[in-house]
Design a protein around this motif. Structure first.
Motif, mmCIF file in Angstrom:
data_model
loop_
_atom_site.group_PDB
_atom_site.id
_atom_site.type_symbol
_atom_site.label_atom_id
_atom_site.label_comp_id
_atom_site.label_asym_id
_atom_site.label_seq_id
_atom_site.Cartn_x
_atom_site.Cartn_y
_atom_site.Cartn_z
ATOM 1 N N PHE A 82 0.804 -1.315 -0.306
ATOM 2 C CA PHE A 82 -0.732 0.249 0.302
ATOM 3 C C PHE A 82 0.715 1.430 -0.024
ATOM 4 N N SER A 83 0.212 2.337 -0.213
ATOM 5 C CA SER A 83 1.091 3.846 0.042
ATOM 6 C C SER A 83 1.767 3.909 1.261
ATOM 7 N N THR A 84 3.080 4.577 0.854
ATOM 8 C CA THR A 84 3.534 4.689 1.899
ATOM 9 C C THR A 84 3.118 5.608 3.250
ATOM 10 N N GLN A 85 1.707 6.321 2.654
ATOM 11 C CA GLN A 85 1.544 7.535 3.561
ATOM 12 C C GLN A 85 0.509 6.758 5.031
ATOM 13 N N LEU A 86 1.397 7.006 5.432
ATOM 14 C CA LEU A 86 0.144 6.226 6.904
ATOM 15 C C LEU A 86 -1.341 6.342 7.066
ATOM 16 N N THR A 87 -2.434 5.454 7.312
ATOM 17 C CA THR A 87 -3.508 6.242 7.679
ATOM 18 C C THR A 87 -3.872 5.059 8.409
ATOM 19 N N VAL A 88 -5.226 5.660 9.284
ATOM 20 C CA VAL A 88 -5.862 5.115 10.351
ATOM 21 C C VAL A 88 -7.191 4.550 10.288
#
Length: 149
Positions: free
Chosen positions: A11-17
């Motif tokens: 998945f993208s490296t951007q952390l989501t919650v």
């Protein structure tokens, strides 16, 4: 049936919650599913008993039950292969063969999702009476609202 595996790093490296609402919804659906499966199991048993006793079905329902009789056989091929290997090679070599086959088998990574209590949330409830949850209110799902039920 085809299966696919996705590693967490794909998945993208951007952390989501994962939101509290998503967690709560998943826990709710999991609980409902368990309850429905238990109800289905109990009703199935009751229906089979009624059918075995010769009960007739009402014809005013849009559905009828079709009781299909089958005989299934279950063969434990792993056990039979081990027995055959024991006969052919003896106990020690059969055990070695079994270990070799198990190690050579392809591994499949899976991720289970289990619902568990959140100790931080429970601690915050205990320390702050103003944060105690209010009584839950059932809200119909969007698909239920659209269907008019």
């Amino acid at each position: 049936m085809a299966t696919s595996t996705v590693s967490p790093n794909s998945f993208s490296t951007q952390l989501t919650v994962i939101t509290s609402a998503e967690i709560s919804r998943y826990a709710e659906i999991t609980s409902q599913l368990s309850q429905l499966e238990a109800q289905q199991k109990a009703l199935r048993s009751e229906l089979l008993n009624l059918h075995a006793a010769g009960a007739e079905q009402e014809t005013s329902s849009p559905y009828l039950l079709n009781f299909v009789y089958q005989v299934r056989r279950t063969v434990d091929w792993k056990n039979h292969a081990l027995q055959l290997a024991t006969k052919l090679y003896g106990i020690e070599k059969a055990e070695q063969w079994k270990l070799k086959v198990e190690v050579a088998a392809p591994a499949q990574a899976i991720t289970q999702i289990r619902v568990k209590p959140n100790p931080e949330y429970a601690a915050s409830l205990a320390s702050s009476p103003s944060k105690r949850p209010v009584e839950a209110v059932w809200m119909p799902s969007e698909s239920l609202v659209r269907s008019g039920h």
